[in-house]
Structure formats: C-alpha cells, structure tokens
Design an enzyme around this catalytic site. Structure first.
Site, mmCIF file in Angstrom:
data_model
loop_
_atom_site.group_PDB
_atom_site.id
_atom_site.type_symbol
_atom_site.label_atom_id
_atom_site.label_comp_id
_atom_site.label_asym_id
_atom_site.label_seq_id
_atom_site.Cartn_x
_atom_site.Cartn_y
_atom_site.Cartn_z
ATOM 1 N N LYS A 135 30.258 -20.627 -7.206
ATOM 2 C CA LYS A 135 29.530 -21.634 -7.988
ATOM 3 C C LYS A 135 29.725 -21.442 -9.505
ATOM 4 O O LYS A 135 30.280 -20.440 -9.935
ATOM 5 C CB LYS A 135 28.046 -21.606 -7.608
ATOM 6 C CG LYS A 135 27.807 -22.004 -6.144
ATOM 7 C CD LYS A 135 28.283 -23.413 -5.858
ATOM 8 C CE LYS A 135 27.884 -23.924 -4.494
ATOM 9 N NZ LYS A 135 28.714 -23.423 -3.390
HETATM 10 C C1 LIG Z 1 26.452 -28.929 -1.243
HETATM 11 C C2 LIG Z 1 25.969 -27.547 -0.914
HETATM 12 N N1 LIG Z 1 24.691 -27.369 -0.580
HETATM 13 C C3 LIG Z 1 24.196 -26.160 -0.286
HETATM 14 C C4 LIG Z 1 24.984 -25.046 -0.312
HETATM 15 C C5 LIG Z 1 24.411 -23.723 0.076
HETATM 16 O O1 LIG Z 1 24.397 -22.815 -0.979
HETATM 17 P P1 LIG Z 1 24.095 -21.289 -0.693
HETATM 18 O O2 LIG Z 1 25.347 -20.635 -0.256
HETATM 19 O O3 LIG Z 1 23.603 -20.757 -2.026
HETATM 20 O O4 LIG Z 1 23.039 -21.227 0.332
HETATM 21 C C6 LIG Z 1 26.331 -25.164 -0.654
HETATM 22 C C7 LIG Z 1 27.177 -23.967 -0.685
HETATM 23 O O5 LIG Z 1 28.347 -23.933 -0.828
HETATM 24 C C8 LIG Z 1 26.840 -26.448 -0.963
HETATM 25 O O6 LIG Z 1 28.132 -26.622 -1.274
#
Ligand SMILES: Cc1ncc(COP(=O)(O)O)c(C=O)c1O
Length: 401
Positions: free
Chosen positions: A199
């Site tokens: 990210k």
């Molecule tokens: C659109 C979207 N939502 C949620 C997430 C989930 O993030 P996390 O890995 O911090 O739980 C991601 C992760 O890549 C994502 O791309």
C-alpha cells in the site's frame, strides 16, 4: 519489423535481466531507528506509539477519530458489526475488489449484492446501486479502486434518502480527495484504510478506521480487543493492574506499537511518495496514450487520486493473445505484475452460493479478463519505469492482429 520484436517468452532477449518486482516498500534509516527504539522501550504491543499514529492519521484525514487495527479487513468487518449488520441484511458493494471487502459481509452473516462498475475508473456505478437497493439493504460499501474516488456525492445522497449507512473501503485511497475533501471526512459512517506491504504507506500489515461518530469509535475499539472494556491494553502498564470486563465477544484486531513505529515514519513521507507516484503515472500515461489496445483509467480533474495502482485494461479483441498470455509474456520480460481484480461474484464460493449468471455485471465481466497492473511504487527509478513501458509495448506489438 518494428513492433514485432521477438518477445522473451518466444525465445527473444528479455527487456530486463534482473526481475523488477511488482512492488518494493521504501524503508530507510528512520524506520530502522524507530523499530529498534520500540524494541528497547520494553513495550511492543498496543501502546503510546499506536495512540500517536492514530492521532497523526486523524489529523491527516481530518476525521474526529482514528482507530488503529491489524488490517483494513478488520476495519471493514468492525465497521459493519458496529452498524449492526446481521443475517438477513444486504450490503451493496463492487464486484471489482479484493476478497476481504466481500468476505466481511459474509462474516456478518449478511448477503453481498453486487452493483456493476463504471468503465472509466472501475468504481461502483451509483445508477447500478440504485437498481440493487431493496428493503433488506442496510449499507453500501463502495471501494475507491486504485485510489480513484467513487462518486461519493451520489452514493451518500442515495444512502441518506434510504436511511442506510455507507462504509468506504479506502484501502487504496489514503491520499485520495473527492472534490477537494479527504477520504475519511465525507459523510459516511466509516472509512477503512490499509497499510499492507504494497500500500501507499505500509506497516507490513495494518489498517486504520476513521469515523466522526463517537459510538462507532467506541464499539470498534472494544470489538478490536476481545470485547473487553476500553483501555484494557493498559492493564500491564505503569499505572498498575486494573480489572477489565468482557462486554461482548470481540476480536483480536488491534494494532501494536511495532507496526505504529513504522506507520509514524511512513506518514512523514506520504507527500514525497505521492509526488513520485504521480511522476511515474504521468510517464506511463504519456507512453501508453497512443496505444489503441490499451485503455487507461482516469477520473475527473476535480478529484485527487492516490495513484495506488496503475491498471491497464487490455483490449484483447485487438490482439492475438488473451490477458493471461500477455501477463506471462510481460513477466518473462522481467517485469512483475498484479491483477486487480477478477470479479468477486465469479469466484467459486460466491458463484456457487449466489448462482452468478453470465451477463449480470457486463463491465465487471469485461474487465475481469482484461486488467493487468504494472509496477508503481515510489522507489522505482525512471529507468525502471521506462523498462516497464518498453516491455508492455514490445508484448502488445508482438501480439497485435
Ligand atoms: C480493495 C481492498 N480492500 C481491502 C483490502 C484488505 O486490506 P488488508 O490487507 O489491510 O486487510 C485490500 C488489500 O489488498 C484491498 O485491495
């Protein structure tokens, strides 16, 4: 013949000798110092650094409250729980998203209902949301895909008219502004951010929930730490042991200080990172704009995208190869790629549970077979960006009909 150079997968010379990964995080001496300082402090779980990171993040977005969690997935799950989403309810979301956006709806026992996306930015289409609203709809969960903002004015006004909540999946959207306003201060119930390794800023794993609603903040804090009373994390602190109470069966979703130590350093570089991302995006846009087999994503200039991903939509109808052949060929050139995303309702679990019918979400179906993300990270050099461009152009040229 120009445009028909032999590609690596067909025995030609690869564009890059050394593989360029899809992403490389940018950590420096500051992160190393802060991690060591945290280890030496004797306090590595949730503590003052996590509190400080929450404060800084709230200031950055302008939201009243920010709650540090161990992922964006946790933030999404707790947002829905704090809104009382339960079995029998429906939540409308985008098909072009990551697994967790939709899985958390299932975790609440509710039903995900998919509204198709818009072709320009692959964000959920408010008109399609309107068509999917039912008496059971309890929330809308838009995803700011690739860092482009969803049409939040329309989504929020639809939700207001129906008296339902909006939770934003802002995993890609830390720096995004919608009509000048940061994500996190729009009138949704909560916005959920990710600090996963790839990210725009990262704590390795991690997430943050922002809200202006003190009740949601309180619920989320308690649910994130086993459902035990607020500030229970202080129970081994210098103030001495205090009894805690179980108020609800919560989760183990809290952020801890080692993550926050990284987050605090990364926050300081957020604008530098974003500017570098934009330079690379401008370079890519310029290089690819005259390639008819590539559709580039865009949004209205009144918004500020976070430029989290650079997604190409490959018009495979103009080529002699499908997306996966192109994906393999670009990788053989020495370039890492990602796929964001294959439409969630077409994945086995959701397809079998809800019986996806071909044609139900035509734009999502079209892009599922055509999206390809190329490297976009601030530590990339101009030379590396030019090699990505060269590799993509070489592969597209080779397969052109
Ligand atoms: C659109 C979207 N939502 C949620 C997430 C989930 O993030 P996390 O890995 O911090 O739980 C991601 C992760 O890549 C994502 O791309």
């Amino acid at each position: 013949m120009p445009g028909k150079r032999k590609i690596a997968i067909a025995g030609g010379k690869p564009t890059r000798g050394k593989f360029l990964p899809f992403h490389r995080p940018w950590f420096g001496a500051e992160e190393e110092r802060e991690l060591v300082a945290t280890l030496r402090s004797g306090w590595v779980t949730r503590g003052e650094r996590a509190e400080e990171f929450e404060k800084r993040f709230a200031e950055y977005t302008g939201a009243k409250y920010a709650v540090g969690l161990n992922s964006c997935t946790a933030a999404l799950h707790l947002s829905l729980l704090s809104l009382g989403i339960k079995p029998g309810d429906e939540v409308i979301t985008s098909p072009i998203t990551f697994a967790s956006t939709v899985n958390v709806i299932e975790h609440c026992g509710a039903k995900p209902v998919f509204a198709d996306v818009l072709p320009d930015d692959l964000n959920i289409d408010p008109e399609q949301i309107r068509k999917k609203l039912s008496r059971k709809t309890k929330a809308i969960l838009p995803v700011h895909f690739a860092g482009f903002p969803c049409q939040m004015d329309e989504i929020l006004s639809l939700a207001k008219k129906r008296g339902i909540a909006v939770v934003e999946d802002a995993a890609h959207a830390i720096e995004t502004r919608f009509q000048g306003k940061k994500i996190g201060v729009l009138k949704s119930a909560a916005a959920c951010f990710s600090f996963y390794a790839t990210k725009n800023i990262t704590t390795g794993e991690g997430g943050m929930l922002t809200t202006n609603d003190p009740k949601i903040e309180e619920q989320v804090r308690i649910l994130s730490l086993h459902g035990i009373s607020r500030d229970a994390w202080k129970r081994y602190g210098l103030e001495g042991y205090r009894h805690w109470d179980i108020l609800m069966p919560g989760y183990k979703y809290n952020m801890f200080d080692l993550q926050a130590a990284l987050g605090l350093c990364q926050m300081k570089k957020i604008d530098t990172f974003w500017k570098r991302r934009k330079q690379i995006v401008d370079r890519y846009n310029q290089a690819f704009s005259d390639e008819p087999a590539l559709k580039l994503l865009s949004c209205s200039p009144e918004h500020k995208p976070a430029y989290h991903l650079y997604v190409l939509v490959i018009r495979t109808e103009m080529l002699r190869a499908d997306r996966d052949q192109i994906m393999n060929a670009v990788q053989a050139e020495g370039i890492g790629i990602g796929i964001h995303f294959r439409s969630v309702p077409e994945h086995p679990y959701y397809r079998e549970k809800y019986g996806y019918r071909k044609g139900a979400l035509p734009i999502a179906e079209y892009v599922t077979e055509r999206v390809l993300s190329i490297p976009l990270f601030p530590a990339m050099t101009d030379r590396e960006a030019d090699e990505v461009i060269a590799a993509v152009k070489k592969v597209i040229g080779y397969y052109r009909k």
